[in-house]
Design a protein around this motif. Structure first.
Motif, PDB file in Angstrom:
ATOM      1  N   VAL A  86       0.851  -1.192   0.000  1.00 22.45           N
ATOM      2  CA  VAL A  86       0.000   0.000   0.000  1.00 22.45           C
ATOM      3  C   VAL A  86       0.887   1.243   0.000  1.00 22.45           C
ATOM      4  O   VAL A  86       2.096   1.166   0.208  1.00 22.45           O
ATOM      5  N   ALA A  87       0.266   2.381  -0.238  1.00 21.30           N
ATOM      6  CA  ALA A  87       1.004   3.634  -0.161  1.00 21.30           C
ATOM      7  C   ALA A  87       1.318   3.963   1.298  1.00 21.30           C
ATOM      8  O   ALA A  87       0.516   3.655   2.183  1.00 21.30           O
ATOM      9  N   PRO A  88       2.472   4.566   1.579  1.00 24.48           N
ATOM     10  CA  PRO A  88       2.800   4.928   2.960  1.00 24.48           C
ATOM     11  C   PRO A  88       1.716   5.768   3.630  1.00 24.48           C
ATOM     12  O   PRO A  88       1.479   5.635   4.834  1.00 24.48           O
ATOM     13  N   SER A  89       1.037   6.611   2.853  1.00 17.78           N
ATOM     14  CA  SER A  89      -0.007   7.461   3.428  1.00 17.78           C
ATOM     15  C   SER A  89      -1.217   6.655   3.912  1.00 17.78           C
ATOM     16  O   SER A  89      -2.035   7.161   4.688  1.00 17.78           O
ATOM     17  N   ALA A  90      -1.330   5.396   3.469  1.00 14.40           N
ATOM     18  CA  ALA A  90      -2.465   4.561   3.866  1.00 14.40           C
ATOM     19  C   ALA A  90      -2.233   3.837   5.183  1.00 14.40           C
ATOM     20  O   ALA A  90      -3.167   3.246   5.739  1.00 14.40           O
ATOM     21  N   VAL A  91      -0.997   3.897   5.696  1.00 18.84           N
ATOM     22  CA  VAL A  91      -0.679   3.191   6.943  1.00 18.84           C
ATOM     23  C   VAL A  91      -1.244   3.976   8.127  1.00 18.84           C
ATOM     24  O   VAL A  91      -0.896   5.141   8.311  1.00 18.84           O
ATOM     25  N   PRO A  92      -2.107   3.364   8.956  1.00 22.08           N
ATOM     26  CA  PRO A  92      -2.724   4.094  10.069  1.00 22.08           C
ATOM     27  C   PRO A  92      -1.740   4.375  11.203  1.00 22.08           C
ATOM     28  O   PRO A  92      -0.687   3.729  11.312  1.00 22.08           O
ATOM     29  N   VAL A  93      -2.099   5.307  12.048  1.00 18.71           N
ATOM     30  CA  VAL A  93      -1.207   5.769  13.116  1.00 18.71           C
ATOM     31  C   VAL A  93      -0.842   4.651  14.082  1.00 18.71           C
ATOM     32  O   VAL A  93       0.320   4.522  14.492  1.00 18.71           O
ATOM     33  N   ASP A  94      -1.810   3.814  14.468  1.00 16.46           N
ATOM     34  CA  ASP A  94      -1.499   2.802  15.479  1.00 16.46           C
ATOM     35  C   ASP A  94      -0.527   1.754  14.961  1.00 16.46           C
ATOM     36  O   ASP A  94       0.104   1.046  15.755  1.00 16.46           O
ATOM     37  N   ALA A  95      -0.361   1.652  13.647  1.00 15.03           N
ATOM     38  CA  ALA A  95       0.578   0.681  13.086  1.00 15.03           C
ATOM     39  C   ALA A  95       2.032   1.095  13.299  1.00 15.03           C
ATOM     40  O   ALA A  95       2.923   0.246  13.353  1.00 15.03           O
ATOM     41  N   VAL A  96       2.269   2.382  13.438  1.00 17.81           N
ATOM     42  CA  VAL A  96       3.658   2.863  13.513  1.00 17.81           C
ATOM     43  C   VAL A  96       4.013   3.434  14.881  1.00 17.81           C
ATOM     44  O   VAL A  96       5.114   3.939  15.081  1.00 17.81           O
ATOM     45  N   THR A  97       3.089   3.367  15.817  1.00 19.46           N
ATOM     46  CA  THR A  97       3.352   3.857  17.167  1.00 19.46           C
ATOM     47  C   THR A  97       3.035   2.775  18.180  1.00 19.46           C
ATOM     48  O   THR A  97       2.198   1.901  17.935  1.00 19.46           O
ATOM     49  N   GLY A  98       3.703   2.836  19.319  1.00 23.41           N
ATOM     50  CA  GLY A  98       3.448   1.891  20.394  1.00 23.41           C
ATOM     51  C   GLY A  98       2.649   2.547  21.505  1.00 23.41           C
ATOM     52  O   GLY A  98       2.475   3.760  21.536  1.00 23.41           O
ATOM     53  N   SER A  99       2.163   1.741  22.420  1.00 20.67           N
ATOM     54  CA  SER A  99       1.411   2.259  23.551  1.00 20.67           C
ATOM     55  C   SER A  99       2.329   2.404  24.759  1.00 20.67           C
ATOM     56  O   SER A  99       3.525   2.119  24.692  1.00 20.67           O
ATOM     57  N   GLY A 100       1.757   2.813  25.876  1.00 13.94           N
ATOM     58  CA  GLY A 100       2.545   2.931  27.094  1.00 13.94           C
ATOM     59  C   GLY A 100       3.100   1.600  27.549  1.00 13.94           C
ATOM     60  O   GLY A 100       4.219   1.519  28.056  1.00 13.94           O
ATOM     61  N   SER A 101       2.344   0.518  27.360  1.00 16.98           N
ATOM     62  CA  SER A 101       2.815  -0.804  27.776  1.00 16.98           C
ATOM     63  C   SER A 101       3.694  -1.451  26.712  1.00 16.98           C
ATOM     64  O   SER A 101       4.585  -2.236  27.013  1.00 16.98           O
ATOM     65  N   GLY A 102       3.431  -1.133  25.447  1.00 11.64           N
ATOM     66  CA  GLY A 102       4.157  -1.788  24.368  1.00 11.64           C
ATOM     67  C   GLY A 102       3.688  -3.206  24.117  1.00 11.64           C
ATOM     68  O   GLY A 102       4.322  -3.945  23.370  1.00 11.64           O
ATOM     69  N   LEU A 103       2.587  -3.607  24.735  1.00 12.37           N
ATOM     70  CA  LEU A 103       2.096  -4.980  24.588  1.00 12.37           C
ATOM     71  C   LEU A 103       0.603  -5.010  24.290  1.00 12.37           C
ATOM     72  O   LEU A 103      -0.131  -5.849  24.809  1.00 12.37           O
TER      73      LEU A 103
END
Length: 210
Positions: free
Chosen positions: A127-144
Motif C-alpha cells: 500500500v502507499a505509505p499514506s495509507a498506513v494508520p497511526v497505530d501501526a507505527v506507534t506503540g502504547s505505554g505498555s508496548g504490549l
C-alpha cells in the motif's frame, strides 16, 4: 492497683475485639468480595489464556506479541502494533521489558523510527505509505497491546489472503468475528484482537506448552 488492672483488662479486650473484627473484615470478607467480583468474568480474571486447535497454550488474549513467520515461510499472520522497546523499526522486542520509548512527539529519533515503520509496513502490505494508520507505527505505554485498529487489520487482509491462499471474504469474516466495538457504545474505537484472529486463521504453536 485493682482498678488499674481492670482498666488494662478492658483495653486489652477492646484491642483483641478490634483485631478480630479487622481480621475478619480485611483478611476474609474483603478478599472474598474481590474474588466473587472477579468471577463475573472469570476467564479474563485467570489471564484469558488461549489454546490453538491442538490444545497447546499459545498465550493470553490480554497481551499482544507480534507474530514472526519462520524463515522462508509465507507471512499470513495478522500483525500487532510495535511491541516492546527494541531499537529497530519493527522488532517484536522482549515482552518482559514492557515499557514505552519515552520519546516525545517532537523527538527526531521517534520521527525517524515512525517513518521507517511506515515504509516497512507499506512495502509489506503493498500500500502507499499514506495509507498506513497511526497505530501501526506507534506503540502504547505498555508496548504490549493485544488489539489493533480495524483500519490496520483491514490493511493486512490482501496479504493474509494471498500468502495464506485464503479467500479475502473469509479473512474479513474472521476479522469481523474478532472485532470488539466501542466500550459501552461510546468509549474508544472498534478494535481487533490479533492473537484470536491468528488462531482463527489456523496458526498453531511451534512448540506445545500445556
Amino acid at each position: 492497683m485493682t482498678n488499674l488492672l481492670k482498666t488494662f483488662g478492658r483495653q486489652l479486650a477492646v484491642g483483641f475485639a478490634v483485631l478480630a473484627a479487622l481480621t475478619v473484615l480485611l483478611g476474609v470478607a474483603y478478599p472474598a468480595g474481590v474474588w466473587l467480583v472477579s468471577r463475573i468474568d472469570s476467564h479474563a480474571a485467570e489471564g484469558d489464556q488461549l489454546t490453538d486447535a491442538k490444545g497447546c497454550g499459545v498465550g493470553s488474549a490480554l497481551i499482544g506479541v507480534d507474530p514472526k513467520p519462520a524463515a522462508g515461510q509465507p507471512d499470513w499472520y495478522l500483525h500487532s502494533r510495535v511491541a516492546g522497546t527494541a531499537d529497530d523499526a519493527m522488532a517484536a522486542g522482549d515482552p518482559a521489558s514492557s515499557a514505552a520509548s519515552n520519546l516525545g512527539p517532537n523527538n527526531p529519533d521517534l520521527q525517524t523510527r515512525i517513518e521507517l515503520r511506515r515504509s516497512y509496513i507499506a512495502a509489506r502490505d503493498g500500500v502507499a505509505p499514506s495509507a498506513v494508520p497511526v497505530d501501526a507505527v506507534t506503540g502504547s505505554g505498555s508496548g504490549l497491546d493485544p488489539d489493533i485498529s480495524a483500519a490496520y487489520a483491514n490493511l493486512q487482509v490482501a496479504r493474509i489472503a494471498r500468502e495464506g491462499r485464503l479467500p479475502e471474504s473469509k479473512v474479513r469474516q474472521i476479522l469481523d468475528d474478532n472485532t470488539t466495538g466501542r466500550q459501552w457504545g461510546f468509549l474508544g474505537q472498534p478494535r481487533v484482537n490479533v492473537m484470536r484472529v491468528n488462531l482463527a486463521l489456523g496458526h498453531v504453536a511451534a512448540v506445545c506448552h500445556t
